[in-house]
Design an enzyme around this catalytic site. Structure first.
Site, PDB file in Angstrom:
ATOM      1  N   LYS A  58       0.840  -1.206   0.000  1.00  0.00           N
ATOM      2  CA  LYS A  58       0.000   0.000   0.000  1.00  0.00           C
ATOM      3  C   LYS A  58       0.874   1.255   0.000  1.00  0.00           C
ATOM      4  O   LYS A  58       0.664   2.169  -0.787  1.00  0.00           O
ATOM      5  CB  LYS A  58      -0.901   0.020   1.239  1.00  0.00           C
ATOM      6  N   ASN A  59       1.856   1.284   0.884  1.00  0.00           N
ATOM      7  CA  ASN A  59       2.638   2.516   1.009  1.00  0.00           C
ATOM      8  C   ASN A  59       3.589   2.729  -0.172  1.00  0.00           C
ATOM      9  O   ASN A  59       4.108   3.837  -0.354  1.00  0.00           O
ATOM     10  CB  ASN A  59       3.412   2.519   2.329  1.00  0.00           C
TER      11      ASN A  59
ATOM     12  N   ARG B  38      -3.857  10.158   4.006  1.00  0.00           N
ATOM     13  CA  ARG B  38      -2.679  11.007   4.029  1.00  0.00           C
ATOM     14  C   ARG B  38      -1.777  10.795   2.798  1.00  0.00           C
ATOM     15  O   ARG B  38      -1.145  11.718   2.300  1.00  0.00           O
ATOM     16  CB  ARG B  38      -1.885  10.716   5.300  1.00  0.00           C
TER      17      ARG B  38
ATOM     18  N   CYS C 112      -4.985   8.155   9.298  1.00  0.00           N
ATOM     19  CA  CYS C 112      -5.279   7.480  10.562  1.00  0.00           C
ATOM     20  C   CYS C 112      -5.283   8.460  11.736  1.00  0.00           C
ATOM     21  O   CYS C 112      -4.600   9.480  11.704  1.00  0.00           O
ATOM     22  CB  CYS C 112      -4.225   6.417  10.818  1.00  0.00           C
TER      23      CYS C 112
ATOM     24  N   ARG D 190      -0.091  15.007  12.735  1.00  0.00           N
ATOM     25  CA  ARG D 190       0.756  14.622  11.599  1.00  0.00           C
ATOM     26  C   ARG D 190       0.987  15.847  10.723  1.00  0.00           C
ATOM     27  O   ARG D 190       0.278  16.078   9.747  1.00  0.00           O
ATOM     28  CB  ARG D 190       0.115  13.477  10.812  1.00  0.00           C
TER      29      ARG D 190
ATOM     30  N   ASP E  63       4.243   0.776  11.964  1.00  0.00           N
ATOM     31  CA  ASP E  63       3.043   0.151  11.406  1.00  0.00           C
ATOM     32  C   ASP E  63       2.858  -1.301  11.859  1.00  0.00           C
ATOM     33  O   ASP E  63       1.856  -1.934  11.510  1.00  0.00           O
ATOM     34  CB  ASP E  63       3.066   0.220   9.863  1.00  0.00           C
TER      35      ASP E  63
ATOM     36  N   ARG F 245      -8.610  -0.448   4.200  1.00  0.00           N
ATOM     37  CA  ARG F 245      -7.677   0.543   3.657  1.00  0.00           C
ATOM     38  C   ARG F 245      -6.325  -0.100   3.353  1.00  0.00           C
ATOM     39  O   ARG F 245      -5.597   0.390   2.475  1.00  0.00           O
ATOM     40  CB  ARG F 245      -7.462   1.687   4.655  1.00  0.00           C
TER      41      ARG F 245
HETATM   42  C1  UD1 Z   1       4.228   6.912   6.122  1.00  0.00           C
HETATM   43  C2  UD1 Z   1       3.296   5.741   5.970  1.00  0.00           C
HETATM   44  C3  UD1 Z   1       2.698   5.325   7.317  1.00  0.00           C
HETATM   45  C4  UD1 Z   1       3.799   5.101   8.336  1.00  0.00           C
HETATM   46  C5  UD1 Z   1       4.738   6.287   8.390  1.00  0.00           C
HETATM   47  C6  UD1 Z   1       5.951   6.043   9.281  1.00  0.00           C
HETATM   48  C7  UD1 Z   1       2.424   6.079   3.751  1.00  0.00           C
HETATM   49  C8  UD1 Z   1       1.240   6.341   2.896  1.00  0.00           C
HETATM   50  N1  UD1 Z   1       2.235   6.096   5.059  1.00  0.00           N
HETATM   51  O1  UD1 Z   1       3.438   8.011   6.577  1.00  0.00           O
HETATM   52  O2  UD1 Z   1       1.972   4.115   7.118  1.00  0.00           O
HETATM   53  O3  UD1 Z   1       3.219   4.907   9.616  1.00  0.00           O
HETATM   54  O4  UD1 Z   1       5.244   6.596   7.073  1.00  0.00           O
HETATM   55  O5  UD1 Z   1       6.640   4.919   8.857  1.00  0.00           O
HETATM   56  O6  UD1 Z   1       3.505   5.804   3.255  1.00  0.00           O
HETATM   57  N2  UD1 Z   1       6.521  14.488  10.470  1.00  0.00           N
HETATM   58  C9  UD1 Z   1       6.765  15.802  10.755  1.00  0.00           C
HETATM   59  N3  UD1 Z   1       6.662  16.715   9.730  1.00  0.00           N
HETATM   60  C10 UD1 Z   1       6.349  16.352   8.469  1.00  0.00           C
HETATM   61  C11 UD1 Z   1       6.119  15.003   8.181  1.00  0.00           C
HETATM   62  C12 UD1 Z   1       6.214  14.082   9.209  1.00  0.00           C
HETATM   63  O7  UD1 Z   1       7.060  16.159  11.897  1.00  0.00           O
HETATM   64  O8  UD1 Z   1       6.266  17.221   7.592  1.00  0.00           O
HETATM   65  C13 UD1 Z   1       6.626  13.479  11.554  1.00  0.00           C
HETATM   66  C14 UD1 Z   1       5.349  12.673  11.738  1.00  0.00           C
HETATM   67  O9  UD1 Z   1       4.407  13.364  12.546  1.00  0.00           O
HETATM   68  C15 UD1 Z   1       5.889  11.424  12.388  1.00  0.00           C
HETATM   69  C16 UD1 Z   1       7.250  11.241  11.701  1.00  0.00           C
HETATM   70  O10 UD1 Z   1       7.591  12.529  11.174  1.00  0.00           O
HETATM   71  O11 UD1 Z   1       6.094  11.645  13.769  1.00  0.00           O
HETATM   72  C17 UD1 Z   1       7.254  10.244  10.565  1.00  0.00           C
HETATM   73  O12 UD1 Z   1       6.183  10.516   9.693  1.00  0.00           O
HETATM   74  P1  UD1 Z   1       6.253  10.249   8.134  1.00  0.00           P
HETATM   75  O13 UD1 Z   1       7.404   9.351   7.815  1.00  0.00           O
HETATM   76  O14 UD1 Z   1       6.159  11.531   7.411  1.00  0.00           O
HETATM   77  O15 UD1 Z   1       4.905   9.449   7.897  1.00  0.00           O
HETATM   78  P2  UD1 Z   1       4.083   9.479   6.566  1.00  0.00           P
HETATM   79  O16 UD1 Z   1       5.030   9.613   5.436  1.00  0.00           O
HETATM   80  O17 UD1 Z   1       2.950  10.414   6.667  1.00  0.00           O
END
Ligand code: UD1
Length: 420
Positions: free
Chosen positions: A22-23, A92, A116, A121, A307, A399
């Site tokens: 999925k990701n 997201r 989620c 986030r 995850d 999902r």
């Molecule tokens: C992706 C995955 C999700 C997984 C996550 C962490 C997808 C669609 N989703 O989500 O399943 O749980 O990686 O492995 O690929 N953060 C910030 N600022 C930002 C972006 C992120 O502070 O601009 C923080 C987030 O709040 C979190 C951490 O960084 O604490 C990691 O998040 P991130 O790797 O960005 O998660 P996603 O890419 O949204």
């Protein structure tokens, strides 16, 4: 809306095949916005989230055909630069159309994402990276509005408080493929899903070095062409079935997963006394009579994946002894604790830690699915528990788990859906 009914407490047996990730598929689909030429994506999982991304691409002006698990994306006219709230807010992953739209059209208006319920986030790292490439960014009515006549390569550090960001890396990487000159992304996410995206972009003609590392070097090109890619197997789905096999003391063969993507989990389970071995393209879980409690801390890849935290907690909840589970990616991702406790588990949350006093057995109960992976933890607990568990709002599971109830039925689980 459906609920999932599980009659637990019996071991499972047989083979389960892992779907495409999925990701990985979400940013790969978004990357097709970077070209007008046709792209073919194979092994697309049939999930609510992949379908949402396909709907979003259609709403932006792409023509999409899906045959089995193959998707062909073509252009049918000019692209729209507006990604609407009603689609982006449900998932997201859809926010990663921002980078490609900006690079291709010079402007993008994308709703702030949803996804989620696992805590705050933010998207600051996405915006920091795009701003560094020269985009003007503003917020209006819940939308991020970006403009750039020309994106210019630069060096940008994308590490955040909780480490690298997967989707911020995807967004900035995709934008950089069409920027003028060289972009260096320091502290890039090195998740296999980002590697898969890099391979697709390379097949489209992008110039990327450092694939799979924390430092990506991208030399911008004028345009990208069509390409074909196989989506990697879903390591979180595979990890969920491995943990399910351990929690229910079952003999399950997991087919088509990539063992190399699962080391953090395999190593943890080894400490717990569970051998996870690879035989050709099958992974087997060898269950001992007793499992030892072990603690785990989540980290970005190659650390233990956030995850799989809820699913690991479900295993520890039925493993006698104390274990401490620490969340370093989303410190508030513990919504499943209360639901597991409803089934008789003894888990206490203290800040980013959950202290699990494991015991056997849990008892079936009505529980509420709150987010995708928390729900997978409840499925594992339900299968290991004695009696009937009802998981409400099972659409969360749809999902991210292709055909979950049928795959479990084929493994001998007593499981069915009912209308709420
Ligand atoms: C992706 C995955 C999700 C997984 C996550 C962490 C997808 C669609 N989703 O989500 O399943 O749980 O990686 O492995 O690929 N953060 C910030 N600022 C930002 C972006 C992120 O502070 O601009 C923080 C987030 O709040 C979190 C951490 O960084 O604490 C990691 O998040 P991130 O790797 O960005 O998660 P996603 O890419 O949204």
């Amino acid at each position: 809306m459906d609920k999932l009914i599980i009659e637990g407490g019996r071991p499972l047996k047989g083979e389960v095949e892992i779907a495409g990730s999925k990701n990985a598929v979400l940013p790969v689909l978004a990357a097709t916005l970077l070209t007008d030429k046709p792209c073919t994506i194979r092994r697309v999982p049939k999930l609510r989230d992949s379908m949402t991304m396909i709907k979003l691409l259609r709403s932006l002006g792409k023509k999409i055909e899906m045959t089995g698990n193959d998707v062909v994306v073509e252009s049918k006219g000019p692209l729209s630069h507006v990604a609407e709230y009603k689609l982006v807010s449900t998932m997201r992953g859809s926010f990663c159309v921002l980078g490609p739209l900006l690079a291709k059209l010079g402007k993008a208006q994308v709703s702030l994402p949803g996804g989620c319920v696992i805590g705050v986030r933010p998207v600051d790292l996405h915006l920091k990276g795009l701003h560094a490439l020269g985009a003007q960014i503003s917020m209006e009515n819940g939308y991020v509005i970006t403009k750039a006549r020309t994106l210019r390569g630069t060096s940008v550090y994308l590490g955040g408080v909780f480490g690298s960001s997967v989707l911020a890396t995807a967004n900035v990487l995709m934008a950089a493929t069409l920027a003028k000159g060289q972009t260096v992304i320091e502290s890039a996410a090195c998740e296999p899903e980002i590697e898969n995206l890099c391979h697709f972009l390379q097949a489209m003609g992008a110039k990327i070095d450092g694939v799979g590392s924390h430092r990506l070097v991208i030399n911008g090109v004028r345009q990208l062409h069509g390409a074909e890619i196989h989506v990697i197997p879903d390591r979180i789905e595979a990890g969920t079935y491995i943990l399910l096999a351990a929690a229910t003391h079952s003999d399950i063969r997991i087919k088509g997963a990539n063992y190399a993507h699962l080391w953090a989990l395999v190593d943890k389970l080894k400490q717990a006394g569970v051998d996870v071995i690879q035989q050709g393209n099958v992974i087997k879980v060898k269950n001992p009579r007793t499992i030892k409690p072990v603690g785990v801390t989540t980290y970005p890849y190659p650390g233990f994946p956030t995850d799989l935290q809820a699913q690991f907690m479900a295993l520890m909840a039925v493993t006698p002894g104390i274990s401490i589970i620490t969340e370093r990616v989303y410190p508030d991702r513990f919504i499943h604790v209360a639901e597991l406790n409803r089934m008789g588990a003894d888990i206490q949350r203290e800040g980013p830690n959950a202290i699990v006093q494991g015991k056997r057995p849990l008892f079936g109960a009505p529980v509420m699915a709150s987010d995708l992976r928390a729900s997978a933890g409840l499925v594992i607990a339900g299968l290991a528990a004695k009696g009937r568990t009802e998981i409400h709002r099972m659409y969360h599971l749809e999902r991210g788990y292709e055909n979950l109830d049928n795959k479990l039925l084929a493994l001998g689980a007593r499981i069915h859906r009912e209308k709420e």
